[in-house]
Design a protein around this motif. Sequence first.
Motif, short mmCIF file in Angstrom:
data_model
loop_
_atom_site.label_atom_id
_atom_site.label_comp_id
_atom_site.label_asym_id
_atom_site.label_seq_id
_atom_site.Cartn_x
_atom_site.Cartn_y
_atom_site.Cartn_z
N ASP A 190 0.84 -1.21 0.00
CA ASP A 190 0.00 0.00 0.00
C ASP A 190 0.87 1.26 0.00
N LEU A 191 2.02 1.17 0.66
CA LEU A 191 2.93 2.32 0.70
C LEU A 191 3.47 2.64 -0.69
N GLU A 192 3.86 1.60 -1.42
CA GLU A 192 4.40 1.82 -2.76
C GLU A 192 3.34 2.40 -3.69
N VAL A 193 2.15 1.86 -3.61
CA VAL A 193 1.07 2.34 -4.47
C VAL A 193 0.76 3.81 -4.18
N THR A 194 0.72 4.16 -2.93
CA THR A 194 0.44 5.54 -2.54
C THR A 194 1.55 6.48 -3.02
N ARG A 195 2.79 6.06 -2.87
CA ARG A 195 3.93 6.89 -3.29
C ARG A 195 3.91 7.11 -4.81
N MET A 196 3.57 6.09 -5.53
CA MET A 196 3.54 6.21 -7.00
C MET A 196 2.50 7.25 -7.43
N ALA A 197 1.37 7.29 -6.69
CA ALA A 197 0.32 8.25 -7.05
C ALA A 197 0.71 9.67 -6.63
N VAL A 198 1.28 9.81 -5.42
CA VAL A 198 1.59 11.14 -4.88
C VAL A 198 2.76 11.78 -5.62
N PHE A 199 3.78 10.99 -5.95
CA PHE A 199 4.99 11.56 -6.56
C PHE A 199 5.03 11.36 -8.08
N ALA A 200 3.87 11.21 -8.67
CA ALA A 200 3.81 11.11 -10.14
C ALA A 200 4.25 12.43 -10.77
N GLU A 201 4.76 12.36 -11.98
CA GLU A 201 5.30 13.55 -12.64
C GLU A 201 4.23 14.62 -12.89
N ALA A 202 2.99 14.18 -13.00
CA ALA A 202 1.92 15.14 -13.29
C ALA A 202 1.55 15.99 -12.07
N VAL A 203 1.99 15.58 -10.90
CA VAL A 203 1.68 16.33 -9.67
C VAL A 203 2.71 17.44 -9.53
N LEU A 204 2.26 18.69 -9.56
CA LEU A 204 3.19 19.82 -9.66
C LEU A 204 3.41 20.58 -8.36
N ASP A 205 2.51 20.47 -7.39
CA ASP A 205 2.69 21.24 -6.16
C ASP A 205 2.21 20.43 -4.96
N LEU A 206 2.57 20.91 -3.75
CA LEU A 206 2.25 20.19 -2.52
C LEU A 206 0.75 20.09 -2.28
N LYS A 207 0.03 21.13 -2.65
CA LYS A 207 -1.42 21.13 -2.44
C LYS A 207 -2.08 20.01 -3.23
N SER A 208 -1.65 19.83 -4.47
CA SER A 208 -2.20 18.76 -5.30
C SER A 208 -1.77 17.40 -4.76
N ALA A 209 -0.52 17.32 -4.33
CA ALA A 209 -0.02 16.05 -3.78
C ALA A 209 -0.80 15.67 -2.52
N LYS A 210 -1.13 16.66 -1.72
CA LYS A 210 -1.90 16.40 -0.49
C LYS A 210 -3.29 15.85 -0.82
N LYS A 211 -3.93 16.39 -1.87
CA LYS A 211 -5.25 15.91 -2.27
C LYS A 211 -5.19 14.46 -2.73
N ILE A 212 -4.16 14.13 -3.47
CA ILE A 212 -4.00 12.75 -3.92
C ILE A 212 -3.78 11.82 -2.73
N LEU A 213 -2.95 12.26 -1.78
CA LEU A 213 -2.69 11.44 -0.60
C LEU A 213 -3.97 11.22 0.20
N GLU A 214 -4.79 12.26 0.31
CA GLU A 214 -6.06 12.12 1.03
C GLU A 214 -7.01 11.17 0.30
N SER A 215 -6.89 11.12 -1.01
CA SER A 215 -7.74 10.18 -1.76
C SER A 215 -7.33 8.73 -1.50
N LYS A 216 -6.11 8.52 -1.00
CA LYS A 216 -5.62 7.18 -0.65
C LYS A 216 -5.73 6.93 0.85
N ASN A 217 -6.65 7.62 1.47
CA ASN A 217 -6.79 7.54 2.92
C ASN A 217 -7.04 6.12 3.41
N GLU A 218 -7.77 5.32 2.61
CA GLU A 218 -8.09 3.95 3.05
C GLU A 218 -6.85 3.07 3.08
#
Length: 308
Positions: A153-181
């Motif tokens: 689950d950690l790897e999957v979350t990291r791949m989503a949060v640190f994807a190249e399309a994510v440009l700022d911390l605010k967007s990264a935080k939203k993606i991380l929150e979407s992986k809350n489960e």
Amino acid sequence: MSNQALEQKFEAVTPAKLFKWLAWIMAFASIAVAFVFYKYFSEFHGPISTTNADWGTFGDFIGGTLNPILSFLGLIALLLTIVLQSKELESTRKELERAASAQEKSEKLLKEQTATQIKQQFEGTFFSLLEQHNKSLEKLSAPNSRWTEMRSDLEVTRMAVFAEAVLDLKSAKKILESKNELCGHYFRVLYQILKFIATNCPSGEIGQEFNSKDIENATLGDKEKMYSNIVRSFLGYNITQLLAINCFCQNENNSYWKYRLLIERYEFLEHMPIEINGRIHALLAETNNNYNSKAFGRSDFNLPPEKA
């Protein structure tokens, strides 16, 4: 007689000896009175006079003879009584001093016992929480069959949060929150153990109110730092990088604000690498502008560019 010998005699005075000496003084006084009267009547015998002058002469004789003797004996008796009272007062003072010293030692021992009990209670809860933290981290990091190539689950979350399309911390935080489960439970457990250290650590200054100003300004004690370092030692680079994203917030109105202050207080990003796959990642580099420098401790990431 020397002063030392006199003091030794005074030290030997007891109520029994004082009563004995007073009895001797009384006996001597009685003998003196009897002797004076005997000498007077043996010299001036005859019928009792009715003349005032004769009685005045009798009074002068008796008073002039007995007054010095009786006064002297009374003074000796008074001095002996004073010596005994002084000795008893000194004994009482010493006894009170011993009682006060014993009370002070008892209070000190009680405080030490109380401090030990508080420490034991704290550590019992702390290590129980730490065990839950480690289990949660282990579960988050363990590969499972839900994902292709047996990813965690950690790897999957990291791949989503640190994807190249994510440009700022605010967007990264939203993606991380979407992986809350996937990882939300772990970050909540970590927050609770850090909060427990801050509010319950022996000799800590933050207290149960747990307000933002105290978290920022209260002195960080050695014990508080020790326990937080124990927790920090279980966090690998991967989870630390996600933690920096998870606690990103810009003002105290955000629900993550106190979480962020704890991360800064305990320098949880000190060993966080800003590289992923050997390259500096823009999101991780951006954290340097969004966290207080305390969060990075003594890491080179926290130094000015010319010193880095």
